[in-house]
Motif scaffolding. Structure first.
Motif, short mmCIF file in Angstrom:
data_model
loop_
_atom_site.label_atom_id
_atom_site.label_comp_id
_atom_site.label_asym_id
_atom_site.label_seq_id
_atom_site.Cartn_x
_atom_site.Cartn_y
_atom_site.Cartn_z
N ASN A 1 0.83 -1.21 0.00
CA ASN A 1 0.00 0.00 0.00
C ASN A 1 0.87 1.26 0.00
OD1 ASN A 1 -2.54 -1.21 -0.10
ND2 ASN A 1 -2.70 -1.34 2.12
N ASP A 2 1.94 1.26 0.78
CA ASP A 2 2.85 2.41 0.81
C ASP A 2 3.47 2.65 -0.57
OD1 ASP A 2 2.34 2.78 3.49
OD2 ASP A 2 4.25 1.92 4.17
N PHE A 3 3.88 1.57 -1.23
CA PHE A 3 4.46 1.69 -2.57
C PHE A 3 3.47 2.34 -3.54
CE2 PHE A 3 4.71 -0.14 -6.86
CZ PHE A 3 5.96 0.34 -7.25
N PHE A 4 2.21 1.86 -3.51
CA PHE A 4 1.22 2.41 -4.44
C PHE A 4 0.73 3.79 -4.05
CE2 PHE A 4 0.84 -2.05 -5.89
CZ PHE A 4 1.10 -1.82 -7.22
N ALA A 5 0.93 4.18 -2.81
CA ALA A 5 0.55 5.53 -2.37
C ALA A 5 1.67 6.53 -2.60
CB ALA A 5 0.17 5.51 -0.89
N GLU A 6 2.93 6.10 -2.51
CA GLU A 6 4.05 7.02 -2.56
C GLU A 6 4.84 6.96 -3.87
OE1 GLU A 6 6.22 6.00 0.97
OE2 GLU A 6 4.47 6.32 2.24
N ASP A 7 5.37 5.79 -4.22
CA ASP A 7 6.27 5.67 -5.37
C ASP A 7 5.55 5.57 -6.71
OD1 ASP A 7 8.27 5.62 -3.47
OD2 ASP A 7 8.43 3.44 -3.46
N TRP A 8 4.51 4.77 -6.76
CA TRP A 8 3.82 4.50 -8.03
C TRP A 8 3.21 5.74 -8.67
CZ3 TRP A 8 4.30 0.78 -11.36
CH2 TRP A 8 3.32 0.56 -12.32
N PRO A 9 2.48 6.59 -7.93
CA PRO A 9 1.86 7.76 -8.58
C PRO A 9 2.87 8.69 -9.24
CG PRO A 9 0.88 7.41 -6.43
CD PRO A 9 2.06 6.48 -6.53
N ALA A 10 4.04 8.89 -8.62
CA ALA A 10 5.07 9.75 -9.22
C ALA A 10 5.59 9.13 -10.51
CB ALA A 10 6.21 9.97 -8.23
N TYR A 11 5.76 7.83 -10.53
CA TYR A 11 6.24 7.16 -11.74
C TYR A 11 5.20 7.23 -12.85
CZ TYR A 11 8.33 3.71 -14.80
OH TYR A 11 8.88 3.08 -15.89
N VAL A 12 3.95 6.97 -12.51
CA VAL A 12 2.86 7.05 -13.49
C VAL A 12 2.78 8.47 -14.06
CG1 VAL A 12 0.35 6.94 -13.79
CG2 VAL A 12 1.53 5.15 -12.53
N GLU A 13 2.88 9.47 -13.20
CA GLU A 13 2.83 10.86 -13.65
C GLU A 13 3.97 11.16 -14.62
OE1 GLU A 13 3.42 15.25 -11.71
OE2 GLU A 13 2.29 13.78 -10.54
N MET A 14 5.17 10.66 -14.32
CA MET A 14 6.31 10.86 -15.22
C MET A 14 6.05 10.19 -16.57
SD MET A 14 10.21 9.48 -14.99
CE MET A 14 9.61 7.81 -15.26
N MET A 15 5.54 8.97 -16.54
CA MET A 15 5.29 8.26 -17.80
C MET A 15 4.17 8.92 -18.59
SD MET A 15 7.68 6.15 -17.78
CE MET A 15 7.32 5.14 -19.18
N GLU A 16 3.16 9.41 -17.91
CA GLU A 16 2.06 10.09 -18.60
C GLU A 16 2.53 11.40 -19.22
OE1 GLU A 16 -0.94 10.24 -15.56
OE2 GLU A 16 -1.82 8.34 -16.25
N SER A 17 3.56 12.01 -18.66
CA SER A 17 4.06 13.27 -19.20
C SER A 17 4.65 13.09 -20.60
CB SER A 17 5.09 13.90 -18.26
OG SER A 17 6.31 13.18 -18.29
#
Length: 140
Positions: free
Chosen positions: A109-125
């Motif tokens: 849960n911590d991974f998907f709350a903290e690390d994953w959203p930043a990575y997804v945002e970078m990839m979506e950019s």
């Protein structure tokens, strides 16, 4: 089982990482290489924690670190080989399995709350995102 639900999320993230690697051009990959490696390492660390590290040694080997899966299997093995009702040992093993499962679910849960959203945002950019967000797994 909540642990299985959490691991399904990790496996889906791993599949998205693998699929996305093929779609990234070399130039874009070099810009995102560090972030992608960090996320992959985090996913692998979570998988190793739950399933155990892959051991390529031959023969019968034992890992010094127990995986969450081994904690889940222990009470099953004890109860399955017992003729009577679960005793204190089995109850202790069930409690330990629950504790280790909840710990792993918390890490996921911590991974998907903290690390994953930043990575997804970078990839979506860079408009390459096949990623999705994940809901928190509720622990018992």
């Amino acid at each position: 089982m909540k642990a299985a639900e959490a691991m399904d999320m990790i496996e889906a993230a791993e599949a998205m990482l693998k699929a996305n690697k093929n779609d990234i051009e070399e130039e874009q990959l070099s810009k995102m290489k560090d972030q992608t490696k960090a996320v992959k390492d985090s996913v692998q660390k979570l998988m190793d924690h739950v399933f155990g590290k892959e051991d390529d040694r031959q023969g019968i080997t034992d890992s010094p670190e127990r995986s969450v899966t081994s904690y889940l299997y222990s009470p099953y093995r004890h109860i399955g080989s017992s003729l009577g009702a679960p005793a204190e040992t089995e109850k202790t093993l069930i409690g330990l399995a629950r504790e280790k499962s909840n710990e792993a679910i918390g890490m996921i849960n911590d991974f998907f709350a903290e690390d994953w959203p930043a990575y997804v945002e970078m990839m979506e950019s860079v408009q390459l995102s096949p990623f999705k967000t994940f809901d928190k797994v509720e622990m018992k």
